[in-house]
Design a protein around this motif. Structure first.
Motif, mmCIF file in Angstrom:
data_model
loop_
_atom_site.group_PDB
_atom_site.id
_atom_site.type_symbol
_atom_site.label_atom_id
_atom_site.label_comp_id
_atom_site.label_asym_id
_atom_site.label_seq_id
_atom_site.Cartn_x
_atom_site.Cartn_y
_atom_site.Cartn_z
ATOM 1 N N GLY A 284 0.716 -1.294 -0.001
ATOM 2 C CA GLY A 284 0.015 -0.083 -0.057
ATOM 3 C C GLY A 284 0.817 1.247 0.067
ATOM 4 N N GLU A 285 1.992 1.365 -0.710
ATOM 5 C CA GLU A 285 2.971 2.225 -0.656
ATOM 6 C C GLU A 285 3.120 2.714 -2.281
ATOM 7 O OE1 GLU A 285 6.711 1.793 2.587
ATOM 8 O OE2 GLU A 285 6.087 0.032 1.014
ATOM 9 N N ARG A 286 3.135 4.167 -2.198
ATOM 10 C CA ARG A 286 3.362 4.740 -3.716
ATOM 11 C C ARG A 286 4.683 4.101 -4.325
ATOM 12 N NH1 ARG A 286 2.026 8.704 -0.435
ATOM 13 N NH2 ARG A 286 -0.034 9.809 -0.935
ATOM 14 N N MET A 287 5.782 3.847 -3.441
ATOM 15 C CA MET A 287 6.957 3.433 -3.827
ATOM 16 C C MET A 287 7.627 2.712 -2.329
ATOM 17 S SD MET A 287 8.900 3.245 -6.507
ATOM 18 C CE MET A 287 10.639 2.583 -6.885
ATOM 19 N N ASN A 288 8.475 1.424 -2.953
ATOM 20 C CA ASN A 288 8.982 0.927 -1.688
ATOM 21 C C ASN A 288 10.436 1.616 -1.420
ATOM 22 O OD1 ASN A 288 9.392 -0.551 -4.705
ATOM 23 N ND2 ASN A 288 11.394 -0.839 -3.535
ATOM 24 N N PRO A 289 10.711 1.453 -0.157
ATOM 25 C CA PRO A 289 11.846 2.272 0.511
ATOM 26 C C PRO A 289 13.209 1.986 -0.299
ATOM 27 C CG PRO A 289 10.658 1.558 2.195
ATOM 28 C CD PRO A 289 9.992 0.968 1.059
ATOM 29 N N TYR A 290 13.380 0.521 -0.617
ATOM 30 C CA TYR A 290 14.589 0.159 -1.056
ATOM 31 C C TYR A 290 14.597 -0.427 -2.470
ATOM 32 C CZ TYR A 290 16.519 1.123 3.618
ATOM 33 O OH TYR A 290 16.852 1.847 4.617
ATOM 34 N N THR A 291 15.043 -0.204 -3.491
ATOM 35 C CA THR A 291 15.053 -0.796 -4.718
ATOM 36 C C THR A 291 16.248 -1.013 -5.195
ATOM 37 O OG1 THR A 291 12.948 0.309 -5.365
ATOM 38 C CG2 THR A 291 14.266 -0.667 -7.253
ATOM 39 N N SER A 292 16.805 -2.346 -5.140
ATOM 40 C CA SER A 292 18.204 -2.829 -5.605
ATOM 41 C C SER A 292 18.270 -3.355 -6.849
ATOM 42 C CB SER A 292 18.863 -3.492 -4.376
ATOM 43 O OG SER A 292 18.776 -2.846 -2.924
ATOM 44 N N MET A 293 19.102 -3.097 -7.656
ATOM 45 C CA MET A 293 19.644 -3.689 -9.053
ATOM 46 C C MET A 293 21.181 -4.027 -9.317
ATOM 47 S SD MET A 293 16.922 -1.375 -11.282
ATOM 48 C CE MET A 293 17.358 0.286 -10.779
ATOM 49 N N TRP A 294 21.237 -5.024 -9.487
ATOM 50 C CA TRP A 294 22.866 -5.498 -10.131
ATOM 51 C C TRP A 294 22.635 -6.093 -11.391
ATOM 52 C CZ3 TRP A 294 19.696 -7.530 -6.338
ATOM 53 C CH2 TRP A 294 19.656 -9.007 -6.325
ATOM 54 N N SER A 295 23.925 -6.242 -12.007
ATOM 55 C CA SER A 295 24.012 -6.632 -13.438
ATOM 56 C C SER A 295 25.307 -7.539 -13.251
ATOM 57 C CB SER A 295 23.840 -5.786 -14.577
ATOM 58 O OG SER A 295 22.590 -5.383 -14.435
ATOM 59 N N GLY A 296 25.510 -8.667 -12.712
ATOM 60 C CA GLY A 296 26.775 -9.454 -13.021
ATOM 61 C C GLY A 296 27.843 -8.866 -11.599
ATOM 62 N N VAL A 297 28.867 -8.610 -12.070
ATOM 63 C CA VAL A 297 29.917 -8.080 -11.157
ATOM 64 C C VAL A 297 30.520 -6.749 -11.400
ATOM 65 C CG1 VAL A 297 32.101 -8.638 -9.889
ATOM 66 C CG2 VAL A 297 30.387 -10.610 -10.481
ATOM 67 N N THR A 298 30.825 -5.930 -10.396
ATOM 68 C CA THR A 298 31.448 -4.700 -10.853
ATOM 69 C C THR A 298 32.544 -4.616 -9.759
ATOM 70 O OG1 THR A 298 29.261 -3.549 -11.148
ATOM 71 C CG2 THR A 298 31.093 -2.121 -10.703
ATOM 72 N N GLU A 299 33.895 -4.355 -10.295
ATOM 73 C CA GLU A 299 35.058 -4.480 -9.683
ATOM 74 C C GLU A 299 34.939 -3.540 -8.784
ATOM 75 O OE1 GLU A 299 39.884 -4.641 -10.694
ATOM 76 O OE2 GLU A 299 38.246 -4.585 -12.305
ATOM 77 N N GLY A 300 35.324 -3.819 -7.700
ATOM 78 C CA GLY A 300 35.468 -2.808 -6.458
ATOM 79 C C GLY A 300 34.301 -2.525 -5.763
#
Length: 517
Positions: A284-300
Motif C-alpha cells: 500500500g505504498e507509492r514506492m518501496n523504500p529500497y530498490t536494488s538492481m545489479w548486473s553481474g559483477v562490478t570490480e571494487g
C-alpha cells in the motif's frame, strides 16, 4: 519442448523433490484446526484489513490503474510466449557481466547447486534476504543438512525462524503473530535479550537490528531471491522495505540468487510498469523504500562472485496449460490474500504450501501435480468461495476463479471420488432422461419427513450429513412446479391473467413498434 533450450530436458511435471509445496493434511482438515486459533484470526483480520485499506487509498490516487494492470498482464503473457528466447538472452547478459548462471530442474537440484556454491567458499554461515523461491525449495533445510547455518534477515522471516514456525503470508510471513508473541520468541531465542524487553514495536525492532547487525558484518556469503530478472540487460532486482536486502546485496563477497524462470521481464522499460504495480498492491505504498538492481559483477563494488540459479520446479508443466499458465504471471504481491475471506479465517498454514491464499490454491497444484484424490494439494482448488475478489485485486489480472474451476474439473476428471462419482453419475442419468426426471420430482416431497418445526432440514442421514452439519437446508415444497402447474389453482391463475390481457407468451419475432410495446 523444454523451455531450457540447449539445457537438460525438463520432466513433464515436478518430481517428488518439490520442496515446501505439499502439506501433510488436506485443506479442510488443516483449516478446521486453524479456525480454532482465535488469536491468529484476530491478527489476520486486523492486518489484512489494514493493508487492503492502504492499498485502496494509493490506487485511488492514479487515474490509469486499470491501464497499468492491463500493461502488466500483457508483459507477463509476452514472457510466457517467449520464455525460451528470453531465458537464453538473460543468461547471455548475466554471463557477459561476470555472473554465473545455473539451471535447476526441481527443488532438490536447486538446493544441491546452492549448497555446493556455499561449500566452495568454505563458509559455514550465510545471511538470507526474504525469498519465496528459497522457501519453496526448502533451501534452509538443505543447507542445515550440509552443516551450513542460514540466517534470515527480514524481520518477519527472522520471527518465523526463531519461533521454529513456518510463514503464513507471502508478504508478511509472521502476520499470524502479535507483539506479545514476538516478544516471547525474542526473549527465548535471541541472544542478549531478557525479560526487560517490552512488546513496544520500536524496542522489538531495535533488538532485532542489534542482533542482525552482527550477522551482516560477519557474513561472507548472502543468498537472495529476485523480484524480477530483466532479459535485455541481465539485471536482477529486489524491492524491499527494511534495508536488510541492501546489506545482503552489498557487504558479502559472494551473492547467490535463486529465481523462478517465470520472473523475467523482456526489457528494462517494462520494469517501470511493475515498480508502480508491486508496491501499491503489496504494502500500500507509492514506492518501496529500497530498490536494488545489479548486473553481474562490478570490480571494487559489492560482491565479487555472483551466481544466479534459475529454477523450474514444475513451472514448465504449468506453462503448457492454457488456463493454468496465467498463474505464472504472479508477482508475489499478496493482494489476493488480503481480500480473500477464506484466507482471512483459515490462515496461511492451512494451505500446507509456501504459497497460501488464492494464488497458492491455483499455483501449488500446478507446480506439484495432483497425484490422487487423497493428495493434500488436490483439495486446494476448493479452498475458495469463488467470490472473485482476488481477480479484482490482482495487479496483473490473473483470473484466479476461472483457474480454480479448471483445476476442479481436472481433479474430478483424473481422480473421481467413488461416492461422489456414483452420485454425480446418477444425477447425470436422471437429468438426461425426461421420465426419470419427472419421477424424481414427484418423490421430492418425501424430504418433508426430515424437516423440523422451523421448516428446515437440520440433519441429513449417512454421508449426506456433511452438508447439513454446516448449513440449513429448506424443506422441499409439497409439490414440484410441474405438479402445481397442472393443478386447478394454477390453471385458474393462468385464466385470470389471460382475461386481464396478459398473453400466454410474447410474440416470437416482433414486426412493428406496436408489437414490441
Amino acid at each position: 519442448m523444454s523451455v531450457f533450450l540447449g539445457k537438460p530436458t525438463m520432466p513433464p511435471r515436478a518430481p517428488e523433490g518439490v520442496g515446501h509445496l505439499r502439506g501433510t493434511e488436506t485443506f479442510p482438515k488443516a483449516a478446521h484446526h486453524e479456525l480454532y486459533n482465535a488469536t491468529q484470526r484476530r491478527n489476520l483480520h486486523k492486518a489484512t484489513h489494514t493493508i487492503r485499506d492502504k492499498r485502496a487509498a494509493v490506487i485511488a490516487e492514479i487515474d490509469d490503474w486499470q491501464a497499468l494492470r492491463e500493461a502488466g498482464s500483457h508483459i507477463k503473457r509476452d514472457v510466457m510466449a517467449r520464455m525460451p528466447e528470453l531465458l537464453e538472452q538473460f543468461e547471455a547478459a548475466v554471463t557477459a557481466r561476470g555472473g554465473h548462471v545455473h539451471w535447476a530442474r526441481d527443488a532438490k537440484e536447486a538446493g544441491e547447486i546452492v549448497t555446493a556454491l556455499v561449500q566452495e567458499t568454505g563458509e559455514k554461515k550465510v545471511v538470507k534476504i526474504k525469498s519465496m523461491a528459497t522457501m519453496e525449495i526448502g533451501l534452509n533445510d538443505q543447507l542445515r543438512e550440509a552443516g551450513i547455518e542460514a540466517r534470515e534477515t527480514d524481520l518477519a522471516e527472522l520471527i518465523v525462524q526463531l519461533g521454529k514456525d513456518t510463514p503464513s503470508h507471502i508478504l508478511v510471513p509472521a502476520i499470524h503473530r502479535n507483539r506479545a508473541e514476538i516478544r516471547d520468541i525474542f526473549i527465548k531465542e535471541m541472544p542478549n535479550t531478557d525479560e526487560t524487553l517490552s512488546s513496544d514495536p520500536a524496542e522489538l525492532a531495535e533488538a532485532s537490528r542489534t542482533f542482525l547487525r552482527e550477522q551482516f558484518m560477519d557474513a561472507k556469503v548472502a543468498i537472495s531471491g529476485a523480484n524480477f530478472g530483466i532479459a535485455e540487460t541481465g539485471t536482477v532486482t529486489i524491492v524491499e522495505s527494511e534495508g536488510n536486502g541492501r546489506m545482503c546485496l552489498t557487504l558479502p563477497e559472494t551473492l547467490i540468487s535463486v529465481m523462478g524462470i517465470e520472473k523475467l521481464l523482456p526489457t528494462f522499460q517494462d520494469y517501470e510498469v511493475f515498480l508502480q504495480l508491486l508496491p501499491r498492491s503489496s504494502t500500500g505504498e507509492r514506492m518501496n523504500p529500497y530498490t536494488s538492481m545489479w548486473s553481474g559483477v562490478t570490480e571494487g563494488d559489492g560482491p565479487q562472485n555472483f551466481h544466479i540459479v534459475l529454477v523450474d520446479n514444475g513451472r514448465t508443466a504449468a506453462l503448457a496449460d492454457e488456463i493454468g499458465r496465467e498463474a505464472l504471471k504472479c508477482i508475489r504481491c499478496s493482494a489476493c490474500l488480503n481480500v480473500c475471506p477464506v484466507y482471512e479465517r483459515a490462515g496461511g498454514h492451512a494451505y500446507g504450501s509456501t504459497y497460501p491464499g488464492p494464488i497458492g490454491a491455483i499455483l501449488t497444484p500446478q507446480l506439484t501435480g495432483m497425484d490422487s484424490s487423497h493428495d493434500p494439494n488436490a483439495s486446494l482448488p476448493y479452498a475458495s468461495t469463488l467470490c472473485g475478489a482476488c481477480f479484482e485485486a490482482c495487479p496483473v489480472k490473473i483470473d484466479i476463479p476461472s483457474a480454480l474451476l479448471e483445476l476442479r474439473h481436472k481433479k474430478i476428471e483424473n481422480h473421481k471420488p467413488k461416492v461422489e462419482g456414483v452420485i454425480m453419475g446418477g444425477m447425470g442419468l436422471v437429468f438426461g432422461n425426461q421420465k426419470l426426471w419427472n419421477l424424481s420430482t414427484h418423490m421430492v416431497s418425501l424430504g418433508r419427513i426430515l424437516g423440523g418445526f422451523n421448516g428446515k432440514i437440520t440433519h441429513l442421514p449417512s454421508f449426506l450429513a456433511g452438508w447439513t452439519d454446516v448449513r440449513d437446508t429448506a424443506v422441499p415444497p409439497k409439490k414440484s412446479f410441474r405438479q402445481w402447474f397442472d393443478s386447478e389453482e394454477a390453471q385458474q391463475l393462468l385464466a385470470s391473467a389471460r382475461a386481464e390481457g396478459i398473453p400466454a407468451q410474447p410474440p416470437a419475432h416482433p414486426t412493428s413498434p406496436e408489437e414490441t410495446k
